[in-house]
Design an enzyme around this catalytic site. Structure first.
Site, PDB file in Angstrom:
ATOM      1  N   LYS A  50      12.996  -4.324  -4.820  1.00  0.00           N
ATOM      2  CA  LYS A  50      13.095  -4.815  -6.197  1.00  0.00           C
ATOM      3  C   LYS A  50      14.540  -5.243  -6.503  1.00  0.00           C
ATOM      4  O   LYS A  50      15.456  -4.948  -5.733  1.00  0.00           O
ATOM      5  CB  LYS A  50      12.603  -3.713  -7.138  1.00  0.00           C
ATOM      6  CG  LYS A  50      11.101  -3.384  -6.956  1.00  0.00           C
ATOM      7  CD  LYS A  50      10.668  -2.245  -7.886  1.00  0.00           C
ATOM      8  CE  LYS A  50       9.168  -1.965  -7.775  1.00  0.00           C
ATOM      9  NZ  LYS A  50       8.746  -0.850  -8.671  1.00  0.00           N
ATOM     10  N   TYR A  81       1.397  -7.458 -11.444  1.00  0.00           N
ATOM     11  CA  TYR A  81       1.264  -6.216 -12.206  1.00  0.00           C
ATOM     12  C   TYR A  81       0.174  -6.311 -13.291  1.00  0.00           C
ATOM     13  O   TYR A  81       0.241  -5.594 -14.294  1.00  0.00           O
ATOM     14  CB  TYR A  81       2.606  -5.833 -12.841  1.00  0.00           C
ATOM     15  CG  TYR A  81       3.586  -5.217 -11.851  1.00  0.00           C
ATOM     16  CD1 TYR A  81       3.255  -4.067 -11.128  1.00  0.00           C
ATOM     17  CD2 TYR A  81       4.859  -5.762 -11.649  1.00  0.00           C
ATOM     18  CE1 TYR A  81       4.156  -3.490 -10.230  1.00  0.00           C
ATOM     19  CE2 TYR A  81       5.761  -5.185 -10.756  1.00  0.00           C
ATOM     20  CZ  TYR A  81       5.401  -4.050 -10.052  1.00  0.00           C
ATOM     21  OH  TYR A  81       6.286  -3.473  -9.170  1.00  0.00           O
ATOM     22  N   PHE A 109       5.559   0.158 -20.947  1.00  0.00           N
ATOM     23  CA  PHE A 109       6.696  -0.306 -20.154  1.00  0.00           C
ATOM     24  C   PHE A 109       6.458  -1.684 -19.518  1.00  0.00           C
ATOM     25  O   PHE A 109       7.333  -2.218 -18.831  1.00  0.00           O
ATOM     26  CB  PHE A 109       7.032   0.722 -19.053  1.00  0.00           C
ATOM     27  CG  PHE A 109       5.883   1.020 -18.124  1.00  0.00           C
ATOM     28  CD1 PHE A 109       5.606   0.201 -17.038  1.00  0.00           C
ATOM     29  CD2 PHE A 109       5.063   2.131 -18.343  1.00  0.00           C
ATOM     30  CE1 PHE A 109       4.537   0.463 -16.188  1.00  0.00           C
ATOM     31  CE2 PHE A 109       3.996   2.411 -17.481  1.00  0.00           C
ATOM     32  CZ  PHE A 109       3.739   1.567 -16.407  1.00  0.00           C
ATOM     33  N   ARG A 125       3.455   4.170   1.700  1.00  0.00           N
ATOM     34  CA  ARG A 125       3.557   4.872   0.403  1.00  0.00           C
ATOM     35  C   ARG A 125       4.269   6.211   0.580  1.00  0.00           C
ATOM     36  O   ARG A 125       5.043   6.637  -0.274  1.00  0.00           O
ATOM     37  CB  ARG A 125       2.164   5.110  -0.199  1.00  0.00           C
ATOM     38  CG  ARG A 125       1.410   3.846  -0.574  1.00  0.00           C
ATOM     39  CD  ARG A 125       1.770   3.285  -1.914  1.00  0.00           C
ATOM     40  NE  ARG A 125       1.350   4.107  -3.020  1.00  0.00           N
ATOM     41  CZ  ARG A 125       1.505   3.756  -4.302  1.00  0.00           C
ATOM     42  NH1 ARG A 125       2.053   2.576  -4.614  1.00  0.00           N
ATOM     43  NH2 ARG A 125       1.111   4.542  -5.265  1.00  0.00           N
ATOM     44  N   THR A 146       6.391   7.599  -7.559  1.00  0.00           N
ATOM     45  CA  THR A 146       6.836   6.556  -8.491  1.00  0.00           C
ATOM     46  C   THR A 146       8.113   6.972  -9.227  1.00  0.00           C
ATOM     47  O   THR A 146       9.031   6.170  -9.396  1.00  0.00           O
ATOM     48  CB  THR A 146       5.710   6.264  -9.512  1.00  0.00           C
ATOM     49  OG1 THR A 146       4.525   5.934  -8.788  1.00  0.00           O
ATOM     50  CG2 THR A 146       6.080   5.101 -10.423  1.00  0.00           C
ATOM     51  N   ARG A 175      12.647   6.430  -2.303  1.00  0.00           N
ATOM     52  CA  ARG A 175      12.978   6.710  -3.707  1.00  0.00           C
ATOM     53  C   ARG A 175      13.654   8.069  -3.857  1.00  0.00           C
ATOM     54  O   ARG A 175      14.546   8.239  -4.687  1.00  0.00           O
ATOM     55  CB  ARG A 175      11.706   6.633  -4.564  1.00  0.00           C
ATOM     56  CG  ARG A 175      11.196   5.193  -4.755  1.00  0.00           C
ATOM     57  CD  ARG A 175       9.800   5.196  -5.337  1.00  0.00           C
ATOM     58  NE  ARG A 175       9.310   3.857  -5.658  1.00  0.00           N
ATOM     59  CZ  ARG A 175       8.033   3.599  -5.931  1.00  0.00           C
ATOM     60  NH1 ARG A 175       7.130   4.571  -5.924  1.00  0.00           N
ATOM     61  NH2 ARG A 175       7.650   2.367  -6.229  1.00  0.00           N
ATOM     62  N   ASN A 226      13.219   1.959  -9.495  1.00  0.00           N
ATOM     63  CA  ASN A 226      12.816   2.734  -8.306  1.00  0.00           C
ATOM     64  C   ASN A 226      12.843   1.941  -6.996  1.00  0.00           C
ATOM     65  O   ASN A 226      12.209   2.300  -6.030  1.00  0.00           O
ATOM     66  CB  ASN A 226      11.487   3.457  -8.548  1.00  0.00           C
ATOM     67  CG  ASN A 226      10.334   2.506  -8.805  1.00  0.00           C
ATOM     68  OD1 ASN A 226      10.500   1.294  -8.725  1.00  0.00           O
ATOM     69  ND2 ASN A 226       9.169   3.054  -9.099  1.00  0.00           N
ATOM     70  N   HIS A 270       8.696  -1.560  -3.958  1.00  0.00           N
ATOM     71  CA  HIS A 270       7.254  -1.572  -4.236  1.00  0.00           C
ATOM     72  C   HIS A 270       6.491  -1.456  -2.922  1.00  0.00           C
ATOM     73  O   HIS A 270       6.917  -2.008  -1.911  1.00  0.00           O
ATOM     74  CB  HIS A 270       6.855  -2.896  -4.910  1.00  0.00           C
ATOM     75  CG  HIS A 270       5.363  -3.111  -4.902  1.00  0.00           C
ATOM     76  ND1 HIS A 270       4.534  -2.536  -5.830  1.00  0.00           N
ATOM     77  CD2 HIS A 270       4.552  -3.799  -4.038  1.00  0.00           C
ATOM     78  CE1 HIS A 270       3.267  -2.866  -5.551  1.00  0.00           C
ATOM     79  NE2 HIS A 270       3.258  -3.635  -4.474  1.00  0.00           N
ATOM     80  N   GLU A 325      -1.971  -8.708  -2.317  1.00  0.00           N
ATOM     81  CA  GLU A 325      -0.561  -8.954  -2.642  1.00  0.00           C
ATOM     82  C   GLU A 325       0.128  -9.788  -1.562  1.00  0.00           C
ATOM     83  O   GLU A 325       0.966 -10.642  -1.884  1.00  0.00           O
ATOM     84  CB  GLU A 325       0.158  -7.615  -2.854  1.00  0.00           C
ATOM     85  CG  GLU A 325      -0.339  -6.895  -4.112  1.00  0.00           C
ATOM     86  CD  GLU A 325       0.157  -5.457  -4.258  1.00  0.00           C
ATOM     87  OE1 GLU A 325       0.980  -5.013  -3.428  1.00  0.00           O
ATOM     88  OE2 GLU A 325      -0.283  -4.779  -5.202  1.00  0.00           O
TER      89      GLU A 325
HETATM   90  P1  ADP Z   1       4.005   2.538  -7.892  1.00  0.00           P
HETATM   91  O1  ADP Z   1       5.033   1.423  -7.868  1.00  0.00           O
HETATM   92  O2  ADP Z   1       4.600   3.821  -7.351  1.00  0.00           O
HETATM   93  O3  ADP Z   1       2.710   2.158  -7.237  1.00  0.00           O
HETATM   94  P2  ADP Z   1       2.739   2.173 -10.534  1.00  0.00           P
HETATM   95  O4  ADP Z   1       1.769   1.228  -9.905  1.00  0.00           O
HETATM   96  O5  ADP Z   1       2.201   3.279 -11.385  1.00  0.00           O
HETATM   97  O6  ADP Z   1       3.677   2.879  -9.428  1.00  0.00           O
HETATM   98  O7  ADP Z   1       3.757   1.367 -11.434  1.00  0.00           O
HETATM   99  C1  ADP Z   1       4.295   0.157 -10.968  1.00  0.00           C
HETATM  100  C2  ADP Z   1       5.759   0.099 -11.330  1.00  0.00           C
HETATM  101  O8  ADP Z   1       5.892   0.082 -12.754  1.00  0.00           O
HETATM  102  C3  ADP Z   1       6.594   1.302 -10.889  1.00  0.00           C
HETATM  103  O9  ADP Z   1       7.004   1.252  -9.552  1.00  0.00           O
HETATM  104  C4  ADP Z   1       7.751   1.220 -11.861  1.00  0.00           C
HETATM  105  O10 ADP Z   1       8.679   0.197 -11.471  1.00  0.00           O
HETATM  106  C5  ADP Z   1       7.069   0.765 -13.144  1.00  0.00           C
HETATM  107  N1  ADP Z   1       6.714   1.901 -13.971  1.00  0.00           N
HETATM  108  C6  ADP Z   1       5.633   2.713 -13.858  1.00  0.00           C
HETATM  109  N2  ADP Z   1       5.644   3.683 -14.787  1.00  0.00           N
HETATM  110  C7  ADP Z   1       6.753   3.473 -15.543  1.00  0.00           C
HETATM  111  C8  ADP Z   1       7.336   4.126 -16.667  1.00  0.00           C
HETATM  112  N3  ADP Z   1       6.771   5.200 -17.212  1.00  0.00           N
HETATM  113  N4  ADP Z   1       8.495   3.628 -17.154  1.00  0.00           N
HETATM  114  C9  ADP Z   1       9.085   2.546 -16.603  1.00  0.00           C
HETATM  115  N5  ADP Z   1       8.583   1.878 -15.543  1.00  0.00           N
HETATM  116  C10 ADP Z   1       7.439   2.337 -15.016  1.00  0.00           C
END
Ligand code: ADP
Length: 169
Positions: free
Chosen positions: A29, A69, A77, A105, A111, A122, A132, A135, A146
């Site tokens: 990212k 997304y 968010f 993963r 996350t 992370r 974080n 992705h 994707e």
């Molecule tokens: P992951 O990336 O671990 O699969 P998610 O699919 O739940 O997690 O969320 C996608 C992305 O959205 C996260 O990696 C993070 O960048 C962002 N995100 C998720 N939850 C939050 C939150 N509570 N506040 C800010 N950003 C968030």
């Protein structure tokens, strides 16, 4: 000689059974790029032994971030997530291998980086969910979806790494 050729053959035949070889979409990212973590992050997947089939530095347009997304649309968010992902270049990758989606993963970690285990990307390199650094696709279906979303046909390379017989018997 017999042994090594059968090793290569078994790898080659396994490679052709596409249902067994998954694809995952991994992305450094914008914070990871700005913080100079691209090499470090690529290195973790490379050392593990997965196969890199796509790689590019890319400024993501808003529409693509929204499509990527789309399942999170409506989350509080979501608008800042789209701003974050489009705030600078990202490094897009496709990695392939048996079990690559779940394993990637695990390498990435939770996350929320504060809950991510030490040793994960992370867990080692980030502190906040909204920054974080990386992705990774969450299912084999999303891995393929994707990969196809971020890479055009012809941008992915089919190849056999020289180390293949030393990674899988
Ligand atoms: P992951 O990336 O671990 O699969 P998610 O699919 O739940 O997690 O969320 C996608 C992305 O959205 C996260 O990696 C993070 O960048 C962002 N995100 C998720 N939850 C939050 C939150 N509570 N506040 C800010 N950003 C968030």
């Amino acid at each position: 000689a017999k042994r090594s050729s059968s090793t290569c053959l078994s790898y080659a035949s396994r490679k052709n059974l596409s249902e067994q070889v998954d694809q995952t979409y991994i992305m450094v990212k914008p914070d990871g790029v700005q913080r100079g973590l691209v090499g470090e992050i690529i290195s973790r997947f490379e050392r593990k032994g997965f196969k890199l089939t796509g790689l590019k530095l890319f400024q993501c347009p808003k529409e693509l971030a929204e499509e990527h997304y789309k399942d999170l649309k409506g989350k509080p968010f979501y608008p800042t997530l789209i701003d974050y992902i489009t705030s600078g270049p990202v490094v897009c990758m496709v990695w392939e291998g048996v079990g690559v989606v779940a394993s990637a993963r695990k390498l990435i970690g939770s996350t929320n980086p504060l809950q991510a285990e030490p040793g994960t990307i992370r867990g080692d390199l980030a502190v906040q969910t909204g920054r974080n650094v990386v992705h990774g696709s969450d299912s084999p279906e999303n891995g393929r979806r994707e990969a196809a979303l971020w890479f055009k046909e012809g941008e992915l390379c089919e190849w056999t790494p020289a180390q293949a017989p030393w990674l899988m018997e």
